[in-house]
Design a protein around this motif. Structure first.
Motif, PDB file in Angstrom:
ATOM      1  N   ILE A   1       0.816  -1.221   0.000  1.00 34.88           N
ATOM      2  CA  ILE A   1       0.000   0.000   0.000  1.00 34.88           C
ATOM      3  C   ILE A   1       0.848   1.269   0.000  1.00 34.88           C
ATOM      4  O   ILE A   1       0.297   2.367   0.049  1.00 34.88           O
ATOM      5  CB  ILE A   1      -0.954   0.013   1.209  1.00 34.88           C
ATOM      6  N   ALA A   2       2.167   1.127  -0.079  1.00 31.20           N
ATOM      7  CA  ALA A   2       3.048   2.298  -0.019  1.00 31.20           C
ATOM      8  C   ALA A   2       2.886   3.180  -1.247  1.00 31.20           C
ATOM      9  O   ALA A   2       2.374   2.759  -2.296  1.00 31.20           O
ATOM     10  CB  ALA A   2       4.503   1.846   0.112  1.00 31.20           C
ATOM     11  N   ALA A   3       3.345   4.408  -1.119  1.00 29.28           N
ATOM     12  CA  ALA A   3       3.288   5.360  -2.226  1.00 29.28           C
ATOM     13  C   ALA A   3       4.160   4.883  -3.386  1.00 29.28           C
ATOM     14  O   ALA A   3       5.155   4.166  -3.200  1.00 29.28           O
ATOM     15  CB  ALA A   3       3.758   6.730  -1.755  1.00 29.28           C
ATOM     16  N   ASP A   4       3.781   5.277  -4.579  1.00 30.44           N
ATOM     17  CA  ASP A   4       4.572   4.965  -5.771  1.00 30.44           C
ATOM     18  C   ASP A   4       5.772   5.898  -5.863  1.00 30.44           C
ATOM     19  O   ASP A   4       5.736   7.047  -5.403  1.00 30.44           O
ATOM     20  CB  ASP A   4       3.727   5.116  -7.040  1.00 30.44           C
ATOM     21  N   ALA A   5       6.824   5.389  -6.450  1.00 28.65           N
ATOM     22  CA  ALA A   5       8.011   6.188  -6.737  1.00 28.65           C
ATOM     23  C   ALA A   5       8.812   5.460  -7.801  1.00 28.65           C
ATOM     24  O   ALA A   5       8.735   4.237  -7.925  1.00 28.65           O
ATOM     25  CB  ALA A   5       8.869   6.399  -5.489  1.00 28.65           C
ATOM     26  N   GLU A   6       9.564   6.227  -8.570  1.00 26.54           N
ATOM     27  CA  GLU A   6      10.387   5.622  -9.622  1.00 26.54           C
ATOM     28  C   GLU A   6      11.604   4.955  -8.988  1.00 26.54           C
ATOM     29  O   GLU A   6      12.391   5.595  -8.295  1.00 26.54           O
ATOM     30  CB  GLU A   6      10.837   6.706 -10.596  1.00 26.54           C
ATOM     31  N   PRO A   7      11.790   3.643  -9.213  1.00 29.54           N
ATOM     32  CA  PRO A   7      12.981   2.987  -8.658  1.00 29.54           C
ATOM     33  C   PRO A   7      14.262   3.538  -9.268  1.00 29.54           C
ATOM     34  O   PRO A   7      14.296   3.895 -10.452  1.00 29.54           O
ATOM     35  CB  PRO A   7      12.779   1.509  -9.026  1.00 29.54           C
ATOM     36  N   LEU A   8      15.294   3.620  -8.469  1.00 33.58           N
ATOM     37  CA  LEU A   8      16.590   4.095  -8.945  1.00 33.58           C
ATOM     38  C   LEU A   8      17.144   3.126  -9.982  1.00 33.58           C
ATOM     39  O   LEU A   8      17.183   1.920  -9.755  1.00 33.58           O
ATOM     40  CB  LEU A   8      17.560   4.214  -7.765  1.00 33.58           C
ATOM     41  N   ALA A   9      17.582   3.668 -11.113  1.00 35.45           N
ATOM     42  CA  ALA A   9      18.088   2.832 -12.195  1.00 35.45           C
ATOM     43  C   ALA A   9      19.605   2.754 -12.213  1.00 35.45           C
ATOM     44  O   ALA A   9      20.182   1.721 -12.578  1.00 35.45           O
ATOM     45  CB  ALA A   9      17.578   3.351 -13.547  1.00 35.45           C
ATOM     46  N   GLU A  10      20.265   3.828 -11.835  1.00 34.48           N
ATOM     47  CA  GLU A  10      21.724   3.886 -11.921  1.00 34.48           C
ATOM     48  C   GLU A  10      22.272   4.569 -10.676  1.00 34.48           C
ATOM     49  O   GLU A  10      21.891   5.689 -10.363  1.00 34.48           O
ATOM     50  CB  GLU A  10      22.146   4.669 -13.162  1.00 34.48           C
ATOM     51  N   PRO A  11      23.163   3.913  -9.932  1.00 40.39           N
ATOM     52  CA  PRO A  11      23.666   4.532  -8.698  1.00 40.39           C
ATOM     53  C   PRO A  11      24.673   5.634  -8.974  1.00 40.39           C
ATOM     54  O   PRO A  11      25.469   5.544  -9.905  1.00 40.39           O
ATOM     55  CB  PRO A  11      24.326   3.358  -7.969  1.00 40.39           C
ATOM     56  N   ASP A  12      24.616   6.655  -8.172  1.00 35.15           N
ATOM     57  CA  ASP A  12      25.623   7.714  -8.162  1.00 35.15           C
ATOM     58  C   ASP A  12      26.422   7.512  -6.879  1.00 35.15           C
ATOM     59  O   ASP A  12      25.892   7.678  -5.779  1.00 35.15           O
ATOM     60  CB  ASP A  12      24.945   9.085  -8.175  1.00 35.15           C
ATOM     61  N   PHE A  13      27.691   7.134  -7.009  1.00 38.11           N
ATOM     62  CA  PHE A  13      28.455   6.734  -5.838  1.00 38.11           C
ATOM     63  C   PHE A  13      28.817   7.915  -4.929  1.00 38.11           C
ATOM     64  O   PHE A  13      29.355   7.722  -3.844  1.00 38.11           O
ATOM     65  CB  PHE A  13      29.692   5.945  -6.258  1.00 38.11           C
ATOM     66  N   ASP A  14      28.495   9.135  -5.367  1.00 41.39           N
ATOM     67  CA  ASP A  14      28.677  10.301  -4.503  1.00 41.39           C
ATOM     68  C   ASP A  14      27.382  10.701  -3.807  1.00 41.39           C
ATOM     69  O   ASP A  14      27.339  11.691  -3.084  1.00 41.39           O
ATOM     70  CB  ASP A  14      29.186  11.493  -5.326  1.00 41.39           C
TER      71      ASP A  14
END
Length: 236
Positions: A113-126
């Motif tokens: 039931i959590a809110a929708d959000a776009e999953p992270l596709a590419e990590p930024d190591f900073d």
């Protein structure tokens, strides 16, 4: 209108407290209907616990919970958050694992039931990553994930007779698309995620992990977490 407020308070209390012997029959019927409804809500939220312990046991525990923790919101999908903690009181009976399985049932509901959000596709190591709104990190001192998987409906058979290795387990409950998934976490993945949630950047978490475990498969670990939808894209 203090009289109306007082009546409403007394009426609400009569639905959870034991009614007096001279209470109207209609009130008793209404009270029982509400109680049965709350039992059904909890059964829907904790199906694995119900399957493991049986319908009669579950109904008794759910009713005991409902009497001391009535709903505070009209959104019944949110109801029962405190049920796992409520079940911890039976730990002394040697069945503390029930509450741990209940934690996983609850995490599944919250992810669903959590809110929708776009999953992270590419990590930024900073970057300090943001946990996805539907993601839940759980660590157990016993094989709660295995017990849950074996018995969560629609598992085809009741498998509680199977004795898993009694070892600590951890998992990530998430919803990368439209389906809730449970991903097993090994020691490396748990350490990496825990560091990120404590405020470390991807890079800092990676360095800390490799210092402790030089042979860790960092690339594979990050790929699994991204595929599971562990993190959300940063707000733009």
């Amino acid at each position: 209108m203090p009289e109306l407020a007082d009546f409403q308070d007394r009426f609400a209390a009569s639905l959870t407290d034991d009614p007096p012997p001279d209470a109207p029959a209609g009130l008793k019927v209404y009270r029982n209907t509400i109680a049965q409804g709350l039992i059904e809500v909890l059964a829907g939220a904790y199906p694995t616990v119900q399957r493991l312990m049986g319908e009669a046991w579950f109904a008794a525990e759910a009713l005991a919970f409902a009497r001391v923790h009535p709903p505070v919101s009209p959104v019944l999908a949110d109801y029962g958050e405190g049920f796992p903690l409520f079940l911890h009181r039976i730990t002394a009976e040697g069945r503390g694992w029930i509450a741990e399985v209940a934690r996983l049932d609850r995490a599944w509901t919250e992810a669903h039931i959590a809110a929708d959000a776009e999953p992270l596709a590419e990590p930024d190591f900073d970057q300090v990553p943001t946990l996805h709104p539907a993601a839940r990190l759980l660590a157990f001192g016993l094989p709660a994930v295995t017990l849950w998987r074996l018995n969560r409906p629609p598992a085809p058979v009741l498998a509680k007779a199977i004795q898993p290795d009694w070892v600590p387990q951890a998992c990530l409950v998430s919803r990368p698309a439209d389906e809730v998934i449970v991903t097993d976490l090994d020691e490396d993945a748990l350490a990496f995620l825990t560091a990120c949630l404590a405020g470390a950047t991807f890079g800092e978490a990676a360095v800390a992990l490799l210092e402790q475990h030089p042979d860790a498969d960092l690339a594979g670990l990050v790929a699994r977490l991204l595929a599971a939808g562990a993190f959300a894209e940063p707000a733009r």
